[in-house]
Structure formats: C-alpha cells, structure tokens
Design an enzyme around this catalytic site. Sequence first.
Site, short mmCIF file in Angstrom:
data_model
loop_
_atom_site.label_atom_id
_atom_site.label_comp_id
_atom_site.label_asym_id
_atom_site.label_seq_id
_atom_site.Cartn_x
_atom_site.Cartn_y
_atom_site.Cartn_z
N CYS A 1 0.80 -1.23 0.00
CA CYS A 1 0.00 0.00 0.00
C CYS A 1 0.83 1.27 0.00
O CYS A 1 0.29 2.38 0.05
CB CYS A 1 -0.99 0.01 1.17
SG CYS A 1 -2.35 -1.13 0.88
N HIS B 1 -12.48 9.62 -7.38
CA HIS B 1 -11.44 9.77 -8.40
C HIS B 1 -10.33 10.74 -7.99
O HIS B 1 -9.71 11.37 -8.84
CB HIS B 1 -12.02 10.16 -9.77
CG HIS B 1 -12.74 9.01 -10.43
ND1 HIS B 1 -14.04 8.72 -10.15
CD2 HIS B 1 -12.31 8.10 -11.31
CE1 HIS B 1 -14.40 7.66 -10.85
NE2 HIS B 1 -13.37 7.26 -11.55
N GLU C 1 -13.10 -0.47 2.72
CA GLU C 1 -12.03 -0.31 1.74
C GLU C 1 -12.13 -1.43 0.71
O GLU C 1 -11.87 -1.25 -0.47
CB GLU C 1 -10.68 -0.37 2.47
CG GLU C 1 -9.52 0.03 1.60
CD GLU C 1 -8.23 0.22 2.40
OE1 GLU C 1 -8.05 1.31 2.96
OE2 GLU C 1 -7.44 -0.72 2.46
ZN LIG Z 1 -5.35 1.00 -0.02
#
Ligand SMILES: [Zn+2]
Length: 136
Positions: A12, A62, A122
């Site tokens: 990440c 976005h 998430e």
């Molecule tokens: Zn992430």
Amino acid sequence: MAHTLYEYDGLCRNIHGHSYNLEVTLTGVPRNEPGHPKDGMVLDFSDLKEIVKSKIVNRFDHSLMVNNRIPDSQKELLRKTTERMIVVDFQPTSENIVAYIAEILQQHLPENVSLFSIRLYETVTAFAEWFASDNQ
Ligand SMILES: [Zn+2]
C-alpha cells in the site's frame, strides 16, 4: 479514490485505488407532526444523500489522497499526473479517513440530527468504523 501510505512497509505504499463504500448512520427523534409530508422522518434520506454526495463523494471520488509528509518534490510530480490530489495531515488509512469524514459531516448536518456511526469499507471484507460515542 486512490491513496498511498507514506513509508508503509507493504504494497500500500504504492499508489492504488479502492471502490470505497460508505455507510452513514444518524440518530435523532423522528418528526412528530401528523399530516406533515415529513412526519416520521429523522432526516429525509434525500437530504442526507445530498450532504454526503456534495461534501464527501464529489470531493473524494477519483481523487488521490496523500499524506502531507511525502516530500514536496513528490507532491509536485503527483500534481502533474492528477487534478484531484488531496493532501491530508494524516496517513490516509481507512481508520483515519473515516474520522476525517465524520469531522466533515458533523459540520454539515442539520441541528436536530447527529452522527451515530460511519463505516468505511475499503474492500468488501475490510472496513473501519467510527462511533460518536467513542469521540465525545
Ligand atoms: Zn489502499
């Protein structure tokens, strides 16, 4: 929304995106006004939808959220690749983002309702949840 975790020791740390899913739960007393078109409502769902859309979704969708700690040179480079970069003073984890969203929403809810909880997914199986009762 895309994000990247500053100096994180896993995947990440690379810019990547999620189809975040947000659940907002309010608390309040339903209107008790027989005959009123909004009798029985705490808040018209469409009003809540409009607040969440204008204050959260339209802003974050976005976008790329980055920690302010990344070097300025990196920020400059990223600004050249996206028009929608959000620089925040925290590591953009789900836990921190959900608290940030709570802060924003609390400023825009009508006085007669308050946030009860917010859940930010998430992924389908991973979420962070914020409760007003833990933040008083
Ligand atoms: Zn992430």
